[in-house]
Design a protein around this motif. Structure first.
Motif, PDB file in Angstrom:
ATOM      1  N   SER A 209      39.519 -42.665   2.713  1.00 39.89           N
ATOM      2  CA  SER A 209      40.349 -43.302   1.727  1.00 39.89           C
ATOM      3  C   SER A 209      41.741 -43.577   2.140  1.00 39.89           C
ATOM      4  O   SER A 209      42.648 -43.010   1.355  1.00 39.89           O
ATOM      5  CB  SER A 209      40.209 -42.405   0.516  1.00 39.89           C
TER       6      SER A 209
ATOM      7  N   ARG B 242      36.277 -32.436  -0.116  1.00 46.20           N
ATOM      8  CA  ARG B 242      37.922 -32.848  -0.326  1.00 46.20           C
ATOM      9  C   ARG B 242      38.450 -32.085   0.999  1.00 46.20           C
ATOM     10  O   ARG B 242      38.147 -31.196   1.467  1.00 46.20           O
ATOM     11  CB  ARG B 242      38.221 -32.026  -1.459  1.00 46.20           C
TER      12      ARG B 242
ATOM     13  N   ASP C  64      44.170 -30.626   0.507  1.00 47.80           N
ATOM     14  CA  ASP C  64      44.484 -30.782  -1.091  1.00 47.80           C
ATOM     15  C   ASP C  64      44.429 -32.147  -1.498  1.00 47.80           C
ATOM     16  O   ASP C  64      44.740 -32.518  -2.598  1.00 47.80           O
ATOM     17  CB  ASP C  64      45.970 -30.135  -1.304  1.00 47.80           C
ATOM     18  N   GLY C  65      43.811 -33.065  -0.566  1.00 45.68           N
ATOM     19  CA  GLY C  65      43.559 -34.419  -1.204  1.00 45.68           C
ATOM     20  C   GLY C  65      42.601 -34.401  -2.053  1.00 45.68           C
ATOM     21  O   GLY C  65      42.207 -33.641  -2.617  1.00 45.68           O
ATOM     22  N   GLU C  66      42.213 -35.888  -2.407  1.00 45.54           N
ATOM     23  CA  GLU C  66      41.396 -36.291  -3.599  1.00 45.54           C
ATOM     24  C   GLU C  66      39.764 -35.813  -2.948  1.00 45.54           C
ATOM     25  O   GLU C  66      39.760 -35.977  -1.539  1.00 45.54           O
ATOM     26  CB  GLU C  66      41.502 -37.621  -3.884  1.00 45.54           C
TER      27      GLU C  66
END
Length: 131
Positions: free
Chosen positions: A66, A105, A108-110
């Motif tokens: 992503s 995840r 701390d990403g989506e």
């Protein structure tokens, strides 16, 4: 082995614009990649020794998930047909694997949606030379 359930255990990423599917395997202590992937992406291969499976060496595979570039150190083997992201990778990237929702995840990403099997695009990508 393939289970009876509909487990989401593959994470799709891209290397040099080409989609690859990576098996998330918390039971594997190391991260591995097929020789053909490393060769196609022209990653530098460093020799390794002393392994019970056939290893060609170690390489860094720049995988994008992503839009997030993740430099992934892999051991390379001609005996593999898919990239395996082992517990070493899961821990290094502080992964939170949501088994119920079939997503993961990195730090701390989506959350990234997982898929059930290798993507057809992956197999087809080896039919064309990489640029």
């Amino acid at each position: 082995l393939v289970g009876r359930g509909r487990s989401y255990v593959y994470l799709n990423g891209t290397v040099k614009g080409r989609t690859i599917s990576c098996l998330l395997d918390s039971g594997s202590q190391i991260t591995l990649a097929p020789y053909e992937i490393v060769k196609k992406f022209k990653c530098r291969l460093k020799p390794t020794n002393g392994s019970p499976i056939s290893l060609e060496g170690e390489a860094v595979l720049p995988i994008h998930f992503s839009g997030r570039r993740v430099e992934t150190t892999v051991l390379v083997s001609k005996d593999l047909t898919e990239t395996i992201l082992g517990i070493d990778w899961l821990q290094e990237h502080d992964c939170n694997w949501d088994f119920v929702q079939g997503r993961i995840r990195l730090g701390d990403g989506e959350f990234l949606q997982l898929c059930r099997a290798l993507q057809k695009a992956f197999a087809e990508s080896f039919a064309e030379p990489f640029r």
